[in-house]
Design an enzyme around this catalytic site. Structure first.
Site, short mmCIF file in Angstrom:
data_model
loop_
_atom_site.label_atom_id
_atom_site.label_comp_id
_atom_site.label_asym_id
_atom_site.label_seq_id
_atom_site.Cartn_x
_atom_site.Cartn_y
_atom_site.Cartn_z
N CYS A 139 31.15 35.07 31.36
CA CYS A 139 31.65 36.65 32.23
C CYS A 139 30.71 37.57 31.70
CB CYS A 139 33.01 36.52 32.02
SG CYS A 139 33.74 37.93 33.11
N CYS B 244 34.06 42.59 35.13
CA CYS B 244 33.62 41.25 35.21
C CYS B 244 32.45 40.87 36.15
CB CYS B 244 34.68 40.48 35.34
SG CYS B 244 35.88 40.54 34.25
N LYS C 27 43.59 32.69 37.28
CA LYS C 27 43.66 33.69 36.16
C LYS C 27 44.19 34.93 36.68
CE LYS C 27 40.85 36.29 32.79
NZ LYS C 27 39.25 36.65 32.49
N ARG D 182 41.74 45.33 36.79
CA ARG D 182 41.05 43.91 37.35
C ARG D 182 41.75 43.34 38.50
NH1 ARG D 182 39.68 42.75 31.31
NH2 ARG D 182 37.36 43.40 31.37
N GLU E 276 43.31 28.67 44.86
CA GLU E 276 42.18 29.13 44.05
C GLU E 276 41.83 27.84 43.35
OE1 GLU E 276 40.24 31.42 43.12
OE2 GLU E 276 41.25 33.38 43.57
N LYS F 201 45.70 30.58 33.27
CA LYS F 201 45.79 31.71 32.30
C LYS F 201 46.63 32.80 32.82
CE LYS F 201 42.79 34.70 29.46
NZ LYS F 201 41.40 35.09 29.17
N TYR G 22 44.75 30.60 19.75
CA TYR G 22 44.34 31.03 18.40
C TYR G 22 45.07 30.52 17.46
CZ TYR G 22 42.85 34.48 21.74
OH TYR G 22 41.90 35.01 23.08
ZN ZN Z 1 35.42 39.32 32.43
#
Ligand code: ZN
Length: 335
Positions: free
Chosen positions: A126, A136, A205, A227, A243, A258, A323
């Site tokens: 990205c 982005c 996303k 975004r 998508e 995501k 994580y």
């Molecule tokens: Zn990005």
């Protein structure tokens, strides 16, 4: 046979199969193992830097030497892959650092492939971390404000992915949500001889409030606007399938949903509809919420984390980016 077609009480007693841990394990429908996890790492230039992310206890921005240490720990506990994000030395309007031959991610990839050749290195593709405005894609300013240009951005994304492959990345993962980026990346990779480099696309996303803590980690907060003109609206599930279909048609080898926890229905539908290798991104706030509640003593961190990851698997995720990968691997290995 319908899963609802069962015997009748008292001949059928579901509790018979729940009587011991061994029996429960024998009939478990879903399994979670370290081999399904990917550990994200944030790398920045310097030496011996381990800068904590305040909202994500246990997560750091790392210089390459420190990043190598954490990657080694992940690999040793059975996590097969890491996902790299870069924090560049300087940002500009062309995201030069994203596709620089000696950019921070490119350096990190080379180091990891040299020191830990068996570890799969996935790179986030990205531009936002490298753009001075934090978006982005390329920004065009006009009288009425600013817009993110789709088609001119594709070239930069393709160049970034190719530079990662050149450095030795095993998988490239475009996360920008520009239309047509998978085709542009596939074609650039093929042109430069990387026909065997797989693409894991962030296919569905969503523009999500769950990314909050990540922006501190990646230093990628947009300087203006948001975004929502490129990431998906959280209300839309059918559009998510379109998508994913588009990315597969353009050459994605794996697809991602995501965030994960608030989008389990999307994971389920994507896996059911396409049967492609499907990844779920267990995002920053999903992690931070558990950490914060556990720190208060309000929830059992191990229990809630493993149950959340299992839910993503049950929904259909083959791969989970988390994580918690190192902790989860240790807990799973300990039985
Ligand atoms: Zn990005």
């Amino acid at each position: 046979m319908s899963p609802l077609l069962t015997g009748q009480f008292p001949t059928y007693r579901p509790r018979r199969l729940r009587q011991s841990a061994a029996l429960r394990q024998l009939v478990a429908e879903t399994h979670l193992s370290a081999s399904q996890l990917i550990y994200p790492l944030f790398v920045r230039s310097g030496r011996r830097i381990r800068k904590p992310i305040e909202a994500m206890p246990g997560v750091f921005q790392l210089s390459p030497d420190e990043m190598l240490k954490d990657a080694r720990i992940a690999f040793e506990v059975g996590v097969p892959a890491v996902l790299l994000f870069g924090i560049p030395y300087k940002k500009d309007a062309k995201a030069s650092g994203a596709h620089a031959k000696n950019g921070i991610v490119q350096q990190a990839v080379r180091l990891l492939k040299k020191e830990l050749p068996g570890l799969l290195v996935v790179t986030d593709v990205c531009l936002c971390e490298y753009m001075e405005h934090g978006h982005c894609g390329i920004v065009h300013r006009n009288k009425s404000g600013a817009s993110i240009l789709n088609d001119p951005t594709l070239k930069l994304l393709a160049a970034t992915a190719a530079s990662h492959a050149e450095a030795g990345a095993d998988i490239v993962a475009p996360s920008d949500m520009m239309d047509g980026r998978v085709r542009a990346i596939r074609s650039e990779l093929d042109k430069r001889g990387f026909i065997d480099t797989p693409i894991m696309s962030y296919a569905a996303k969503f523009a999500s409030a769950y990314y909050g803590p990540f922006r501190e980690a990646a230093e990628s907060t947009p300087k203006f606007g948001d975004r929502r003109s490129y990431q998906m609206d959280a209300a839309n599930a059918n559009e998510a399938l379109r998508e994913v279909a588009l990315d597969i048609a353009e050459g994605a080898d794996m697809v991602m949903v995501k965030p994960a926890l608030a989008f389990l229905d999307i994971i389920y539908r994507v896996k059911t509809e396409f049967g492609y290798p499907t990844a779920a991104y267990n995002v920053s706030a999903e992690y931070s919420m558990i950490k914060a509640a556990a720190a208060q003593g309000w929830v059992d961190e191990r229990g809630v984390t493993l149950e959340s990851l299992l839910a993503m698997r049950r929904a259909g995720a083959d791969i989970i980016i988390t994580y918690s990968a190192i902790d989860a691997a240790r807990w799973l290995n300990a039985g």
